[in-house]
Design a protein around this motif. Structure first.
Motif, PDB file in Angstrom:
ATOM      1  N   LEU A 220      29.021  52.074  26.259  1.00 35.56           N
ATOM      2  CA  LEU A 220      30.356  51.690  26.744  1.00 35.56           C
ATOM      3  C   LEU A 220      30.319  51.316  28.221  1.00 35.56           C
ATOM      4  O   LEU A 220      30.928  50.324  28.629  1.00 35.56           O
ATOM      5  N   ILE A 221      29.603  52.079  29.016  1.00 37.92           N
ATOM      6  CA  ILE A 221      29.497  51.788  30.449  1.00 37.92           C
ATOM      7  C   ILE A 221      28.927  50.389  30.666  1.00 37.92           C
ATOM      8  O   ILE A 221      29.482  49.603  31.444  1.00 37.92           O
ATOM      9  N   ILE A 222      27.847  50.072  29.991  1.00 38.28           N
ATOM     10  CA  ILE A 222      27.216  48.760  30.172  1.00 38.28           C
ATOM     11  C   ILE A 222      28.140  47.640  29.698  1.00 38.28           C
ATOM     12  O   ILE A 222      28.346  46.649  30.402  1.00 38.28           O
ATOM     13  N   VAL A 223      28.712  47.790  28.512  1.00 37.95           N
ATOM     14  CA  VAL A 223      29.576  46.740  27.947  1.00 37.95           C
ATOM     15  C   VAL A 223      30.826  46.531  28.800  1.00 37.95           C
ATOM     16  O   VAL A 223      31.180  45.397  29.135  1.00 37.95           O
ATOM     17  N   GLU A 224      31.494  47.611  29.152  1.00 37.94           N
ATOM     18  CA  GLU A 224      32.725  47.502  29.949  1.00 37.94           C
ATOM     19  C   GLU A 224      32.454  46.968  31.350  1.00 37.94           C
ATOM     20  O   GLU A 224      33.221  46.178  31.884  1.00 37.94           O
TER      21      GLU A 224
ATOM     22  N   ARG B 154      30.078  44.980  32.298  1.00 36.78           N
ATOM     23  CA  ARG B 154      29.838  43.532  32.205  1.00 36.78           C
ATOM     24  C   ARG B 154      31.149  42.784  31.988  1.00 36.78           C
ATOM     25  O   ARG B 154      31.391  41.748  32.598  1.00 36.78           O
ATOM     26  N   ARG B 155      31.978  43.300  31.093  1.00 32.93           N
ATOM     27  CA  ARG B 155      33.253  42.657  30.771  1.00 32.93           C
ATOM     28  C   ARG B 155      34.157  42.557  31.990  1.00 32.93           C
ATOM     29  O   ARG B 155      34.838  41.554  32.198  1.00 32.93           O
ATOM     30  N   LEU B 156      34.135  43.592  32.820  1.00 31.24           N
ATOM     31  CA  LEU B 156      35.029  43.644  33.979  1.00 31.24           C
ATOM     32  C   LEU B 156      34.382  43.161  35.275  1.00 31.24           C
ATOM     33  O   LEU B 156      35.016  43.161  36.318  1.00 31.24           O
ATOM     34  N   GLY B 157      33.118  42.784  35.213  1.00 31.37           N
ATOM     35  CA  GLY B 157      32.431  42.304  36.413  1.00 31.37           C
ATOM     36  C   GLY B 157      32.100  43.399  37.413  1.00 31.37           C
ATOM     37  O   GLY B 157      32.041  43.156  38.619  1.00 31.37           O
ATOM     38  N   MET B 158      31.861  44.617  36.920  1.00 28.69           N
ATOM     39  CA  MET B 158      31.490  45.735  37.796  1.00 28.69           C
ATOM     40  C   MET B 158      29.983  45.698  38.018  1.00 28.69           C
ATOM     41  O   MET B 158      29.220  45.518  37.076  1.00 28.69           O
ATOM     42  N   LYS B 159      29.571  45.867  39.251  1.00 27.51           N
ATOM     43  CA  LYS B 159      28.150  45.795  39.597  1.00 27.51           C
ATOM     44  C   LYS B 159      27.500  47.179  39.563  1.00 27.51           C
ATOM     45  O   LYS B 159      28.151  48.188  39.760  1.00 27.51           O
TER      46      LYS B 159
ATOM     47  N   ARG C  11      39.134  49.168  38.920  1.00 23.66           N
ATOM     48  CA  ARG C  11      38.839  47.748  38.704  1.00 23.66           C
ATOM     49  C   ARG C  11      39.949  47.081  37.896  1.00 23.66           C
ATOM     50  O   ARG C  11      40.354  45.955  38.203  1.00 23.66           O
ATOM     51  N   LEU C  12      40.460  47.765  36.883  1.00 22.58           N
ATOM     52  CA  LEU C  12      41.566  47.219  36.083  1.00 22.58           C
ATOM     53  C   LEU C  12      42.812  47.015  36.936  1.00 22.58           C
ATOM     54  O   LEU C  12      43.494  45.993  36.810  1.00 22.58           O
ATOM     55  N   VAL C  13      43.101  47.964  37.811  1.00 27.32           N
ATOM     56  CA  VAL C  13      44.248  47.826  38.725  1.00 27.32           C
ATOM     57  C   VAL C  13      44.022  46.633  39.650  1.00 27.32           C
ATOM     58  O   VAL C  13      44.923  45.813  39.850  1.00 27.32           O
ATOM     59  N   ALA C  14      42.839  46.518  40.207  1.00 26.63           N
ATOM     60  CA  ALA C  14      42.531  45.402  41.117  1.00 26.63           C
ATOM     61  C   ALA C  14      42.658  44.069  40.399  1.00 26.63           C
ATOM     62  O   ALA C  14      43.215  43.106  40.952  1.00 26.63           O
ATOM     63  N   LEU C  15      42.174  43.982  39.163  1.00 20.89           N
ATOM     64  CA  LEU C  15      42.257  42.730  38.407  1.00 20.89           C
ATOM     65  C   LEU C  15      43.702  42.388  38.060  1.00 20.89           C
ATOM     66  O   LEU C  15      44.075  41.206  38.047  1.00 20.89           O
ATOM     67  N   SER C  16      44.517  43.393  37.815  1.00 17.10           N
ATOM     68  CA  SER C  16      45.920  43.137  37.465  1.00 17.10           C
ATOM     69  C   SER C  16      46.730  42.667  38.667  1.00 17.10           C
ATOM     70  O   SER C  16      47.767  42.029  38.516  1.00 17.10           O
ATOM     71  N   MET C  17      46.246  42.977  39.873  1.00 16.53           N
ATOM     72  CA  MET C  17      46.941  42.571  41.097  1.00 16.53           C
ATOM     73  C   MET C  17      46.550  41.157  41.507  1.00 16.53           C
ATOM     74  O   MET C  17      47.107  40.613  42.462  1.00 16.53           O
ATOM     75  N   GLY C  18      45.596  40.591  40.799  1.00 15.28           N
ATOM     76  CA  GLY C  18      45.214  39.194  41.076  1.00 15.28           C
ATOM     77  C   GLY C  18      44.156  39.093  42.033  1.00 15.28           C
ATOM     78  O   GLY C  18      43.566  38.566  42.731  1.00 15.28           O
TER      79      GLY C  18
END
Length: 117
Positions: free
Chosen positions: A71-75, A77-82, A110-117
């Protein structure tokens, strides 16, 4: 209008909850691991060889840790976390009870940051 500092930006109740759980996981497992090492115990021998119930718990935790690692690897990658692989490496030297909630806290941020644009 006041802006949040960079340090507190993107922290919400969910990410803080995961961070607190991460800290509890680190401290809780650290206490038992230090005790095992200090008393000269065979860590893995005790974990898997102290009866069926303890063996069952060991297998249970191992499978959960493997699924969580996927899950860590898949998520990530999906969210662009390094550097998501660091959570998995750290779990080998600390505890998955520490690194998985820590990943979830950073994921929430990261989800909060992505939702803020």
């Amino acid at each position: 209008m006041a802006t949040k500092s960079t340090l507190t930006q993107h922290w919400n109740a969910t990410s803080i909850t995961f961070l607190v759980l991460s800290i509890l996981g680190l401290l809780g497992t650290l206490a038992f691991n230090v005790s095992a090492v200090a008393s000269g115990r065979d860590f893995f021998g005790d974990w898997f060889g102290s009866g069926p119930a303890v063996g069952s718990l060991g297998v249970d935790l191992l499978i959960v840790a493997l699924a969580g690692s996927v899950l860590i690897i898949v998520e990530a990658r999906r969210l662009g976390m390094k550097r998501a692989w660091l959570y998995i490496v750290l779990s080998a030297v600390t505890a998955f009870a520490f690194t998985f909630p820590l990943f979830l806290a950073m994921r929430e941020r990261r989800l909060v940051a992505l939702s803020m644009g």
